[in-house]
Write an enzyme that holds these catalytic residues in place. Structure first.
Site, mmCIF file in Angstrom:
data_model
loop_
_atom_site.group_PDB
_atom_site.id
_atom_site.type_symbol
_atom_site.label_atom_id
_atom_site.label_comp_id
_atom_site.label_asym_id
_atom_site.label_seq_id
_atom_site.Cartn_x
_atom_site.Cartn_y
_atom_site.Cartn_z
ATOM 1 N N ASP A 1 3.590 2.548 4.875
ATOM 2 C CA ASP A 1 3.536 2.186 6.282
ATOM 3 C C ASP A 1 3.497 3.501 7.076
ATOM 4 O O ASP A 1 3.617 4.594 6.503
ATOM 5 C CB ASP A 1 4.718 1.294 6.675
ATOM 6 C CG ASP A 1 4.401 0.479 7.933
ATOM 7 O OD1 ASP A 1 3.450 0.834 8.658
ATOM 8 O OD2 ASP A 1 5.103 -0.513 8.198
HETATM 9 C C1 BGC Z 1 3.581 -1.347 11.110
HETATM 10 C C2 BGC Z 1 2.522 -1.874 10.179
HETATM 11 C C3 BGC Z 1 1.155 -1.534 10.709
HETATM 12 C C4 BGC Z 1 1.063 -0.033 10.886
HETATM 13 C C5 BGC Z 1 -0.303 0.443 11.351
HETATM 14 C C6 BGC Z 1 3.371 0.117 11.464
HETATM 15 O O1 BGC Z 1 4.200 0.518 12.498
HETATM 16 O O2 BGC Z 1 4.841 -1.530 10.517
HETATM 17 O O3 BGC Z 1 2.685 -3.253 10.001
HETATM 18 O O4 BGC Z 1 0.164 -2.024 9.877
HETATM 19 O O5 BGC Z 1 2.026 0.376 11.819
HETATM 20 O O6 BGC Z 1 -0.518 0.168 12.673
#
Ligand code: BGC
Length: 748
Positions: free
Chosen positions: A284
């Site tokens: 993530d």
């Molecule tokens: C979130 C993810 C997301 C990623 C990209 C993160 O803050 O937890 O679910 O896909 O950002 O935007």
């Protein structure tokens, strides 16, 4: 006889040729990967492990980013939303980079791209795989025309705590329902072939246990027993992988002391060995380097070492791989074989996507954003997601002549009704309830009363009340603005924010029927207002077509079809709350419920007579999992089992008669629950094992059947043995998880 043999032989040959062909394809694929890998320098290999981000608001394309792509130092990009930049970056990658490896462009396309569908928790309320699949197909068609070929969805975190902001993105609390939806979403995003230009590779996220954040506070620690991990949290992911999901994202949280991004047991033993996943793992956003703050790595270098060793292929945004991988190799803390394996998985997916042959975005002029078909599907999804929780005196459906006063901070807020993760949905295309009433020439007046959901200014109350006394019914459309749920937006109190409750209480005094429509990212506690309103309709954040869907429901053109995919609490203090809990040694029951006010003053200190409940709110939820009303009523009778003895080769057919006892035709979602009375470890009080949707005309009766097999009863025990012991089981078939229509059987 001879013809039969020839026929069988034919089948065997076709099968054998088929298998051989598959092997060849896979051999060819692996051959292509090895050939490419052998030409790559170490820098390029490390380059493939980098997912680089740009702000979606970026106006220019930086020379630095172009140069990195030119040198083969980027594997994939996120949030490049300018089509020309997408084309230019891909051109540089496939024409100028050393080995001409195409990039993958990614984005959070969560519940629609331009045409926005209800939030995922709402989609889960549809209990309809077709609706889920359609929504992700529409999203894929629209997003791929912008060059996006990878979405960070579906989110498959089982969530039992409505304080958690990301419950809005989740499939709810039930692993069975979530698994059905997981498959549908993946099929929709990925389409029939990964190499189709409208296919988005799916990313099952967040692996794992993100929804178990203690206290519902985002990013918080999760403590999950082995059996819960395997029985509750993993099944939706397993289902997504079976459907072919090509990527998986690690979660921000730690589980039992180990952050997911550095968890080798999870990313290697469970994911690769048990679940046979052969796509790639992405972190993530900065979740690799955040392992330093977690206290699992001393610095970013150690974080990179742990993440690579665990099996995490691609690092999102942070640069610990880029900065440290070479040195870690030199110091023998990592081996080149480990790096090669990381790269192999990424290249495998790129080959499968057909990017080496067709790297550029789908420029087909026929791709229509916001096409009437897409909008129609979004409207259908909003109708199927809307859950009618209360409809006293059949206030709904309304008569077209009824004079309606529309009030409330979300009645005409095109942006807010789209919900969380909707960067790309344009408010100009969004149909609000007020816009739909206007379009349909309904008999109504509109005054907002409160200008946003947290508004506490009562200056318009008087005017609202005067208008309300001139109307036949009051339609209050409130809830939460989009920003109050989603990532990093957890709430400790989950009632209607601002002065909404006060306004509803004032409106109730006018003695006109009050219809409450809630648009929110989570269940909202209703104790202060439930008795003040006649109707409660939960539409979640319903998306682009929310207004038209609500109009059709209110006037009975369509009936609301949603059923709760989560248990709805009375107060936040009950959370986490879920129907498939364990029983305890002192299960709560109405007979032994002691209310706080019934305790005599100065009572002797004793626990006797008390069970597992709260003195003030008891043990029951506001609404049970699976609950939802329509515009007619159904009666369940005559639950029968074909046999009360289940064996390994003798399944049970459970049947029940369902009658539409109302005056309208309607749909019912028939739900099957089973309880294993005693197991090798304690078992939930009941678990959803099947559901079927039926349509019945007024007074019509239909028999619904479910087949129960031994496989339906299997679970993981604490030694991770998958199976089931012989013994007694209870079975319920009903309209929701609180149904009392019960039978028994024995597994022998
Ligand atoms: C979130 C993810 C997301 C990623 C990209 C993160 O803050 O937890 O679910 O896909 O950002 O935007």
């Amino acid at each position: 006889m001879r013809t039969i043999y020839a026929f069988l032989l034919g089948i065997i040959m076709v099968f054998a040729i088929g298998c051989e062909k598959e092997k060849k394809v896979s051999n060819q694929l692996e051959y292509n990967i090895e050939e490419l890998l052998s030409k790559m320098t170490l820098e390029e290999k490390i380059g493939q492990l980098n997912l680089r981000g740009t702000s979606s608001r970026a106006k220019t394309l930086s020379e630095e980013l172009k140069q990195k792509v030119r040198e083969g130092k980027v594997g994939a990009l996120l949030n490049v939303m300018n089509k020309e930049y997408v084309d230019e970056l891909q051109r540089i990658a496939v024409e100028e980079s050393p080995n001409k490896i195409p990039l993958i462009f990614s984005r959070d396309v969560i519940h629609g791209f331009k045409t926005i569908f209800p939030i995922p928790l709402g989609m889960a309320a549809s209990w309809d795989e077709e609706v889920a699949k359609n929504s992700s197909r529409v999203a894929a068609i629209e997003a791929s025309s912008f060059g996006i070929r990878w979405t960070f969805a579906p989110m498959l975190d089982i969530a039992k705590d409505a304080r958690w902001g990301r419950i809005a993105e989740s499939p709810g609390e039930d692993p069975y329902l979530a698994s059905q939806l997981a498959r549908a979403y993946v099929e929709g995003f990925q389409g029939d072939s990964l190499s189709d230009p409208t296919s988005l590779i799916a990313c099952a996220k967040h692996f794992i246990g993100y929804g178990a954040a203690i206290g519902g506070r985002d990013y918080n620690t999760a403590i999950i027993s082995k059996e819960q991990l395997h029985n509750t949290y993993l099944p939706p992911f397993e289902s997504a992988f079976k459907a072919g999901a090509q990527t998986v994202m690690t979660s921000f949280n730690e589980v039992n002391g180990i952050p997911a991004s550095g968890d080798k047991e999870l990313l290697t033993n469970i994911l690769r060995k048990r679940l046979k996943f052969d796509g790639f793992v992405v972190s993530d956003w900065n979740s690799v380097t955040e392992m330093v703050a977690h206290g699992y790595a001393e610095d970013e270098k150690q974080a990179a070492e742990k993440a690579i060793d665990a099996g995490l292929n691609m690092e999102m945004t942070s640069k610990s791989y880029e900065d440290n991988a070479k040195e870690l190799l030199k110091e023998n803390k990592l081996s080149i074989n480990q790096i090669d394996n990381m790269v192999r998985d990424i290249l495998r997916v790129k080959f499968r996507m057909g990017l080496f042959k067709t790297p550029y975005r789908n420029k087909n002029k026929d791709v229509e954003i916001y096409s009437s078909k897409h909008l129609e599907l979004a409207k259908e999804a909003a109708i199927k997601s809307s859950v009618l929780l209360k409809n006293e005196n059949n206030v709904l459906p309304l008569n077209k002549k009824t004079k309606v006063l529309i009030v409330g901070p979300l009645a005409n807020k095109p942006r807010e009704q789209l919900g969380t993760w909707t960067f790309d949905g344009d408010k100009e295309h969004t149909v609000t309830p007020v816009a739909s009433f206007e379009k349909n020439n309904a008999n109504f007046e509109f005054i907002e009363g409160l200008t946003y959901s947290r508004d506490t200014n009562k200056k318009y109350f008087k005017e609202v009340l005067t208008k309300a006394s001139n109307a036949d019914v009051v339609l209050f459309i409130g809830g939460e603005e989009a920003i109050l749920s989603g990532e990093a937006h957890s709430r400790a109190n989950i009632n209607l924010p601002g002065a909404q409750e006060e306004l509803i209480k004032e409106l109730a005094k006018i003695k006109k029927p009050v219809i409450l429509i809630i648009m929110a990212g989570r269940p909202i506690t209703l104790q202060n207002i439930k008795s003040k309103v006649d109707v409660i309709l939960m539409t979640w954040h319903p998306g682009t077509m929310g207004g038209d869907a609500i109009y059709d429901i209110l006037f009975g053109i369509k009936e609301p079809k949603g059923r709760l995919p989560i248990t709805w609490p009375k107060v936040a203090g009950q959370l986490p709350l879920y129907y498939n809990h364990k029983n305890t040694g002192r299960p709560a029951s109405s007979k032994e419920y002691v209310h706080i006010d019934s305790i005599p003053i100065g009572a002797w200190q004793s626990s006797l007579g008390n069970t597992s409940h709260y003195l003030d709110v008891g043990y029951e939820p506001e609404y049970p999992f699976g609950f939802g009303l329509g515009y007619t009523s159904f009666e369940y009778s005559n639950l029968k089992l074909s046999t009360t003895s289940l064996t390994d080769d003798n399944n049970i057919i459970a049947s029940i008669d369902i009658t539409n006892t109302g005056e309208r035709a309607g749909e019912e979602l028939v739900q099957l629950y089973i309880q294993d009375v005693a197991g090798n470890i304690t078992r939930p009080v009941k678990e959803l094992k099947g559901y079927k949707r039926i349509s019945l005309k007024s007074k019509e009766k239909q028999k619904v059947t479910f087949e129960i097999t031994v496989d339906d009863l299997k679970y993981y025990n604490n030694e991770l043995k998958y199976g089931v012991e012989k013994g007694k089981f209870n079975i319920w078939i009903g309209a929701n998880s609180a149904s009392k229509v019960k039978e028994k059987f024995v597994y022998e």
